[in-house]
Design an enzyme around this catalytic site. Structure first.
Site, PDB file in Angstrom:
ATOM      1  N   ARG A 269      11.967  -7.837   4.505  1.00  0.00           N
ATOM      2  CA  ARG A 269      12.068  -6.613   4.846  1.00  0.00           C
ATOM      3  C   ARG A 269      12.615  -6.202   6.387  1.00  0.00           C
ATOM      4  NH1 ARG A 269       6.357  -2.992   4.219  1.00  0.00           N
ATOM      5  NH2 ARG A 269       5.913  -3.143   6.479  1.00  0.00           N
TER       6      ARG A 269
ATOM      7  N   ARG B 267      -9.167   1.024   9.513  1.00  0.00           N
ATOM      8  CA  ARG B 267      -8.950  -0.474   9.977  1.00  0.00           C
ATOM      9  C   ARG B 267      -9.977  -0.850  10.539  1.00  0.00           C
ATOM     10  NH1 ARG B 267      -3.054   0.793   9.549  1.00  0.00           N
ATOM     11  NH2 ARG B 267      -1.493  -1.285   9.767  1.00  0.00           N
TER      12      ARG B 267
ATOM     13  N   ARG C 214      -0.226  -8.267  13.738  1.00  0.00           N
ATOM     14  CA  ARG C 214      -0.579  -7.180  12.704  1.00  0.00           C
ATOM     15  C   ARG C 214      -1.506  -7.869  11.676  1.00  0.00           C
ATOM     16  NH1 ARG C 214       4.890  -4.782  10.517  1.00  0.00           N
ATOM     17  NH2 ARG C 214       3.464  -3.566   9.226  1.00  0.00           N
TER      18      ARG C 214
ATOM     19  N   LYS D  47       0.873  -1.103  -0.134  1.00  0.00           N
ATOM     20  CA  LYS D  47       0.101   0.084   0.063  1.00  0.00           C
ATOM     21  C   LYS D  47       1.044   1.243  -0.095  1.00  0.00           C
ATOM     22  CE  LYS D  47      -2.157  -0.947   3.865  1.00  0.00           C
ATOM     23  NZ  LYS D  47      -1.800  -2.211   4.291  1.00  0.00           N
TER      24      LYS D  47
ATOM     25  N   ARG E 104      12.071  -1.383  11.217  1.00  0.00           N
ATOM     26  CA  ARG E 104      10.814  -1.234  11.983  1.00  0.00           C
ATOM     27  C   ARG E 104      10.325  -2.204  12.891  1.00  0.00           C
ATOM     28  NH1 ARG E 104       5.606   0.050   8.228  1.00  0.00           N
ATOM     29  NH2 ARG E 104       4.504  -0.949   9.936  1.00  0.00           N
TER      30      ARG E 104
HETATM   31  P1  AMP Z   1       1.064   0.618   9.010  1.00  0.00           P
HETATM   32  O1  AMP Z   1       2.424   1.476   8.739  1.00  0.00           O
HETATM   33  O2  AMP Z   1       0.000   1.076   8.275  1.00  0.00           O
HETATM   34  O3  AMP Z   1       1.348  -0.836   9.004  1.00  0.00           O
HETATM   35  O4  AMP Z   1       0.631   0.871  10.659  1.00  0.00           O
HETATM   36  C1  AMP Z   1       1.750   0.642  11.590  1.00  0.00           C
HETATM   37  C2  AMP Z   1       0.934   0.336  13.086  1.00  0.00           C
HETATM   38  O5  AMP Z   1       0.491   1.639  13.499  1.00  0.00           O
HETATM   39  C3  AMP Z   1      -0.292  -0.555  13.187  1.00  0.00           C
HETATM   40  O6  AMP Z   1       0.337  -1.938  13.437  1.00  0.00           O
HETATM   41  C4  AMP Z   1      -0.992  -0.051  14.182  1.00  0.00           C
HETATM   42  O7  AMP Z   1      -0.547  -0.214  15.351  1.00  0.00           O
HETATM   43  C5  AMP Z   1      -0.802   1.343  14.053  1.00  0.00           C
HETATM   44  N1  AMP Z   1      -1.854   1.909  13.185  1.00  0.00           N
HETATM   45  C6  AMP Z   1      -1.655   2.276  12.042  1.00  0.00           C
HETATM   46  N2  AMP Z   1      -2.896   2.937  11.288  1.00  0.00           N
HETATM   47  C7  AMP Z   1      -3.796   2.447  12.200  1.00  0.00           C
HETATM   48  C8  AMP Z   1      -5.357   2.271  12.300  1.00  0.00           C
HETATM   49  N3  AMP Z   1      -6.005   3.088  11.208  1.00  0.00           N
HETATM   50  N4  AMP Z   1      -5.784   1.963  13.201  1.00  0.00           N
HETATM   51  C9  AMP Z   1      -5.255   1.476  14.447  1.00  0.00           C
HETATM   52  N5  AMP Z   1      -4.036   1.453  14.460  1.00  0.00           N
HETATM   53  C10 AMP Z   1      -3.170   1.999  13.107  1.00  0.00           C
END
Ligand code: AMP
Length: 190
Positions: free
Chosen positions: A127, A88, A144, A13, A133
């Site tokens: 990755r 989400r 996740r 994404k 990360r």
């Molecule tokens: P991402 O970079 O989108 O994979 O997000 C990394 C982490 O940020 C996720 O595993 C959640 O802990 C938190 N996070 C990001 N976006 C959301 C969301 N829309 N709702 C809840 N937690 C989020």
């Protein structure tokens, strides 16, 4: 034009959103990026969410909805947003619809990147070494993926019922996926 890039973690994404920012001058709204910036800045919000994120769990709806709301005027000025990693949960999706409706706007399209779980696990194994990360470690990644399957995938019928959902095969090369996304974006819509 407001687009949601939908899919599990590591589906691509972020990569595709960044390409669209370049190609179409849209604004990328990534709640993950916003939360990582909060952690890097050492803010109270960052301290509140860092443990949750490291474990791979979702942070609260209130927090991410507020982050998105703050950025909507900027996206509107640019002519549209690419929502990446948001919404989400159903509560987030409903809040997003309400916030956009209040501004006389709406979600136009939801593009789902389909990638199977094993391919995601393989991607993330590669990755983790480079990304740095903490939530790319295998344990957190499993959490996740579980959060996606339990709390986020149920949004698919929500957008399907609204006739906004287009599925794209996310298993191909970055270029092939980009082409499929362009096709979906340029197809005539009701
Ligand atoms: P991402 O970079 O989108 O994979 O997000 C990394 C982490 O940020 C996720 O595993 C959640 O802990 C938190 N996070 C990001 N976006 C959301 C969301 N829309 N709702 C809840 N937690 C989020």
């Amino acid at each position: 034009m407001n687009l949601i890039l939908f899919g599990p973690p590591a589906a691509g994404k972020g990569t595709q959103a960044k390409r669209l920012v370049e190609a179409r001058k849209m604004v990328q709204l990534s709640t993950g990026d916003m939360l990582r910036a909060a952690i890097a800045s050492g803010s109270a919000l960052g301290r509140r969410v860092s443990g949750i994120m490291e474990r791979g769990e979702l942070v609260s709806d209130e927090i991410v909805i507020a982050l998105i709301e703050e950025r909507l005027p900027e996206a509107e000025a640019a002519g549209g947003a690419i929502f990446d990693g948001f919404p989400r949960t159903l509560a987030q999706a409903q809040a997003l619809d309400a916030m956009l409706a209040q501004r006389g706007s709406r979600i136009d399209l939801v593009i789902r990147l389909k990638v199977d779980d094993q391919a995601l696990m393989d991607r993330i194994a590669g990755r983790y070494a480079e990304s740095g990360r903490p939530d790319d470690n295998p344990e957190s990644f499993k959490v996740r993926l579980g959060a996606y399957n339990d709390q986020t995938a149920p949004l698919l019928p929500y957008y399907g019922d609204q006739k906004k959902l287009v599925e794209v095969d996310g298993m191909g090369s970055v270029e092939a996926v980009a082409q499929a996304i362009d096709k979906a974006l340029d197809a005539p819509r009701r």
